[in-house]
Design a protein around this motif. Sequence first.
Motif, PDB file in Angstrom:
ATOM      1  N   LEU A 267       0.850  -1.188   0.000  1.00 27.08           N
ATOM      2  CA  LEU A 267       0.000   0.000   0.000  1.00 27.08           C
ATOM      3  C   LEU A 267       0.893   1.249   0.000  1.00 27.08           C
ATOM      4  O   LEU A 267       1.065   1.911   1.004  1.00 27.08           O
ATOM      5  N   ASP A 268       1.528   1.483  -1.139  1.00 26.64           N
ATOM      6  CA  ASP A 268       2.389   2.653  -1.296  1.00 26.64           C
ATOM      7  C   ASP A 268       3.424   2.754  -0.175  1.00 26.64           C
ATOM      8  O   ASP A 268       3.585   3.806   0.457  1.00 26.64           O
ATOM      9  N   GLY A 269       4.080   1.636   0.082  1.00 24.98           N
ATOM     10  CA  GLY A 269       5.179   1.647   1.066  1.00 24.98           C
ATOM     11  C   GLY A 269       4.775   1.092   2.409  1.00 24.98           C
ATOM     12  O   GLY A 269       5.620   0.599   3.154  1.00 24.98           O
ATOM     13  N   THR A 270       3.494   1.175   2.746  1.00 21.14           N
ATOM     14  CA  THR A 270       3.027   0.521   3.975  1.00 21.14           C
ATOM     15  C   THR A 270       2.153  -0.649   3.533  1.00 21.14           C
ATOM     16  O   THR A 270       2.056  -0.951   2.360  1.00 21.14           O
ATOM     17  N   GLY A 271       1.483  -1.306   4.497  1.00 20.58           N
ATOM     18  CA  GLY A 271       0.616  -2.427   4.125  1.00 20.58           C
ATOM     19  C   GLY A 271       1.351  -3.743   4.296  1.00 20.58           C
ATOM     20  O   GLY A 271       2.325  -4.022   3.598  1.00 20.58           O
ATOM     21  N   VAL A 272       0.878  -4.553   5.263  1.00 25.11           N
ATOM     22  CA  VAL A 272       1.469  -5.866   5.523  1.00 25.11           C
ATOM     23  C   VAL A 272       0.860  -6.859   4.535  1.00 25.11           C
ATOM     24  O   VAL A 272      -0.351  -6.862   4.317  1.00 25.11           O
ATOM     25  N   ALA A 273       1.705  -7.704   3.940  1.00 28.35           N
ATOM     26  CA  ALA A 273       1.198  -8.710   2.991  1.00 28.35           C
ATOM     27  C   ALA A 273       0.421  -9.794   3.740  1.00 28.35           C
ATOM     28  O   ALA A 273       0.818 -10.188   4.840  1.00 28.35           O
ATOM     29  N   PRO A 274      -0.675 -10.276   3.164  1.00 25.96           N
ATOM     30  CA  PRO A 274      -1.395 -11.395   3.812  1.00 25.96           C
ATOM     31  C   PRO A 274      -0.487 -12.619   3.900  1.00 25.96           C
ATOM     32  O   PRO A 274       0.343 -12.824   3.015  1.00 25.96           O
ATOM     33  N   ASN A 275      -0.652 -13.388   4.991  1.00 21.24           N
ATOM     34  CA  ASN A 275       0.144 -14.601   5.187  1.00 21.24           C
ATOM     35  C   ASN A 275      -0.227 -15.637   4.116  1.00 21.24           C
ATOM     36  O   ASN A 275      -1.336 -16.171   4.119  1.00 21.24           O
ATOM     37  N   LYS A 276       0.722 -15.910   3.216  1.00 24.72           N
ATOM     38  CA  LYS A 276       0.433 -16.799   2.072  1.00 24.72           C
ATOM     39  C   LYS A 276       0.069 -18.211   2.510  1.00 24.72           C
ATOM     40  O   LYS A 276      -0.698 -18.900   1.839  1.00 24.72           O
ATOM     41  N   ASP A 277       0.638 -18.645   3.640  1.00 24.03           N
ATOM     42  CA  ASP A 277       0.359 -20.016   4.097  1.00 24.03           C
ATOM     43  C   ASP A 277      -1.078 -20.170   4.594  1.00 24.03           C
ATOM     44  O   ASP A 277      -1.617 -21.270   4.610  1.00 24.03           O
ATOM     45  N   ALA A 278      -1.666 -19.064   5.032  1.00 25.21           N
ATOM     46  CA  ALA A 278      -3.020 -19.153   5.598  1.00 25.21           C
ATOM     47  C   ALA A 278      -4.103 -19.058   4.520  1.00 25.21           C
ATOM     48  O   ALA A 278      -5.246 -19.461   4.754  1.00 25.21           O
ATOM     49  N   PRO A 301      -7.483  -6.910   0.472  1.00 26.85           N
ATOM     50  CA  PRO A 301      -6.508  -6.952   1.567  1.00 26.85           C
ATOM     51  C   PRO A 301      -6.765  -5.792   2.522  1.00 26.85           C
ATOM     52  O   PRO A 301      -7.357  -4.786   2.118  1.00 26.85           O
ATOM     53  N   THR A 302      -6.339  -5.949   3.776  1.00 28.63           N
ATOM     54  CA  THR A 302      -6.372  -4.802   4.694  1.00 28.63           C
ATOM     55  C   THR A 302      -4.920  -4.384   4.959  1.00 28.63           C
ATOM     56  O   THR A 302      -4.008  -5.218   4.861  1.00 28.63           O
ATOM     57  N   PRO A 303      -4.698  -3.123   5.304  1.00 28.07           N
ATOM     58  CA  PRO A 303      -3.315  -2.672   5.525  1.00 28.07           C
ATOM     59  C   PRO A 303      -2.608  -3.440   6.643  1.00 28.07           C
ATOM     60  O   PRO A 303      -1.389  -3.528   6.661  1.00 28.07           O
ATOM     61  N   GLU A 304      -3.392  -4.052   7.563  1.00 29.41           N
ATOM     62  CA  GLU A 304      -2.790  -4.754   8.706  1.00 29.41           C
ATOM     63  C   GLU A 304      -2.390  -6.183   8.377  1.00 29.41           C
ATOM     64  O   GLU A 304      -1.927  -6.932   9.243  1.00 29.41           O
ATOM     65  N   GLY A 305      -2.602  -6.650   7.141  1.00 25.93           N
ATOM     66  CA  GLY A 305      -2.221  -8.015   6.769  1.00 25.93           C
ATOM     67  C   GLY A 305      -3.381  -8.992   6.804  1.00 25.93           C
ATOM     68  O   GLY A 305      -3.181 -10.194   6.634  1.00 25.93           O
ATOM     69  N   GLY A 306      -4.576  -8.491   7.019  1.00 29.44           N
ATOM     70  CA  GLY A 306      -5.764  -9.354   7.004  1.00 29.44           C
ATOM     71  C   GLY A 306      -6.486  -9.233   5.684  1.00 29.44           C
ATOM     72  O   GLY A 306      -5.932  -8.745   4.685  1.00 29.44           O
ATOM     73  N   LEU A 307      -7.718  -9.711   5.677  1.00 27.97           N
ATOM     74  CA  LEU A 307      -8.568  -9.609   4.490  1.00 27.97           C
ATOM     75  C   LEU A 307      -9.919  -9.054   4.894  1.00 27.97           C
ATOM     76  O   LEU A 307     -10.342  -9.217   6.042  1.00 27.97           O
ATOM     77  N   GLN A 308     -10.583  -8.416   3.954  1.00 27.04           N
ATOM     78  CA  GLN A 308     -11.949  -7.963   4.226  1.00 27.04           C
ATOM     79  C   GLN A 308     -12.863  -8.504   3.129  1.00 27.04           C
ATOM     80  O   GLN A 308     -12.655  -8.248   1.943  1.00 27.04           O
ATOM     81  N   ALA A 309     -13.873  -9.294   3.563  1.00 23.10           N
ATOM     82  CA  ALA A 309     -14.901  -9.786   2.640  1.00 23.10           C
ATOM     83  C   ALA A 309     -16.056  -8.797   2.684  1.00 23.10           C
ATOM     84  O   ALA A 309     -16.382  -8.278   3.756  1.00 23.10           O
ATOM     85  N   GLU A 310     -16.641  -8.509   1.521  1.00 16.09           N
ATOM     86  CA  GLU A 310     -17.733  -7.521   1.486  1.00 16.09           C
ATOM     87  C   GLU A 310     -18.886  -8.033   0.622  1.00 16.09           C
ATOM     88  O   GLU A 310     -18.672  -8.677  -0.403  1.00 16.09           O
ATOM     89  N   TRP A 311     -20.088  -7.720   1.064  1.00 16.17           N
ATOM     90  CA  TRP A 311     -21.292  -8.041   0.308  1.00 16.17           C
ATOM     91  C   TRP A 311     -22.193  -6.795   0.271  1.00 16.17           C
ATOM     92  O   TRP A 311     -22.268  -6.053   1.260  1.00 16.17           O
ATOM     93  N   ASN A 312     -22.870  -6.591  -0.842  1.00 19.11           N
ATOM     94  CA  ASN A 312     -23.959  -5.619  -0.907  1.00 19.11           C
ATOM     95  C   ASN A 312     -25.242  -6.431  -0.940  1.00 19.11           C
ATOM     96  O   ASN A 312     -25.514  -7.122  -1.929  1.00 19.11           O
ATOM     97  N   LEU A 313     -26.008  -6.388   0.134  1.00 23.06           N
ATOM     98  CA  LEU A 313     -27.268  -7.143   0.179  1.00 23.06           C
ATOM     99  C   LEU A 313     -28.401  -6.138   0.363  1.00 23.06           C
ATOM    100  O   LEU A 313     -28.731  -5.765   1.486  1.00 23.06           O
TER     101      LEU A 313
END
Lengths: 376, 124
Positions: A267-278, A301-313
């Motif tokens: 993320l332009d120099g910041t942003g932790v990569a998601p753990n590929k093994d997980a 991806p989230t900047p903290e190394g997690g993921l965000q799933a999103e739905w429009n319902l």
Amino acid sequence: MKQEFFNPTLEGERFQDHTVPLELFKDFSALQEMLIEVAKWEFRKSHPNRERIPRNFTSGLDLHLEAVGEGSAILKISLVFASLFPTSNLSYFEQAKTDIVDAVAAVEAGRAPSLPPRYLNYFDRFGRGLRSGESISFQNGEGKATLTPETRQQLMRYAETKEWTEEAVLRVRVPEADKGRNSFEMELNDGSKLSGNLSDLYRDAVLQAFHNYKSGTDEYLLVQGILRKDRDGHFRGFESIEHATPLDPQDVTLRLEELAALQNGWLDGTGVAPNKDALPKLARLFDTSFDSDLPLPFLYPTPEGGLQAEWNLGNWSVTLEIELEHLGAAYHALDLKTGASDELTLSLDSPAEWARLNGILTNLEKQNVEEHQIES
Amino acid sequence: MSPETLLLRQVHPSFVQNGRPTSQVFRPTPKDEDKLSVYDGDKISPEASWTHYTNVLAFKSVGVLAVSLTEVQGQELPVIAEGVPFLEHCSVDFTGLTKTDVDKKAKQLASYAVTRGWLFQRTA
């Protein structure tokens, strides 16, 4: 006459209802072939001066599935004889069973199996139908020997074959299709290419994917079949293709493969990569536990190394922020019209919590459908 | 700035899937210290803001979304026209809010922006 012979235990999600998918019967058919060939080998060892196996060595002898018992799924496999009494050759089949189970136990313990490589070749077909997380266990003295996709791979390394096969599901694009030669080329995300035959069963899907190649929309195919691999685990090509269908543009596995390519600082120099093994585990969980009637999520991806799933319902904007290490998830839903909101924390390692998530999303989806019906 | 002034937000490529942006686009990242950076649309066009962001600042953006000053103030979020580090720079201030409140307001702002549509998109 019959005699109880094998009681393998099948473990994994597909066997939880004490049933066995028909497609796995091919594997047990291969086990029977292996058993006969190993029994012949045992006979030859005991009769070094005989050139041939007796003509009636296997006549009237067959393995039958008698019952499927509880305990994930326990198969009761009997040896059936055409005669009233067990054949005098029964001891070679008993020894062959021991040899096969010993081979599995040996690789489990990190040892080389004593069964000659040409008989280990049968593990190319016996165990091929097992999916990740599934196993077939055999009684082995006081303990047990367990065949998993991993131990099968080890056994194939000791076999004399240069290639082995695996049931596989691949997500591919189609850069080339040749109607004249009845063939097409598949491109994987790592850039490697495989060829396949253009069957009438899936010709339309392949040609559509070829037409959409690099268009950015509807260009992926989900191809399922028997894949050949070399001893280094590289794909060599499809032995046969059973299904080829257009891939959902929001396919979770494909999206997670894309996100696995992110590096720290994405993320332009910041942003932790998601753990590929997980990520593969999360893909499997979505595949097995997420309600297939619900729309697939958008994933970011989230900047903290997690993921965000999103739905429009409908009016609801729903997010599920996933922490990959422990698979904890923060659910948040906001009604964009009224400002009403809902939140809870979930563990995606728990089937019960997936059921809870499915239930919540299904209710929002129903609400959405009902509102549409009232409006129209 | 007027109530109709558009506040332009750059969108990182990883924050878009199949053309749909994540609501995170309107959530300050940890490096932002609770302040969401935007361009003042009265002072710079969407395309010029993208060119500045990608060429001068050398950051990644696939395009520009926007919310109006009215929409931001409707979420009770202050807008600060700092003018630094460059003249057109403004911040939407999320300071002091809980994570839940940040998420709610970010979702609402993303919804306004998506309804408005892309004001500029990078050509492939």
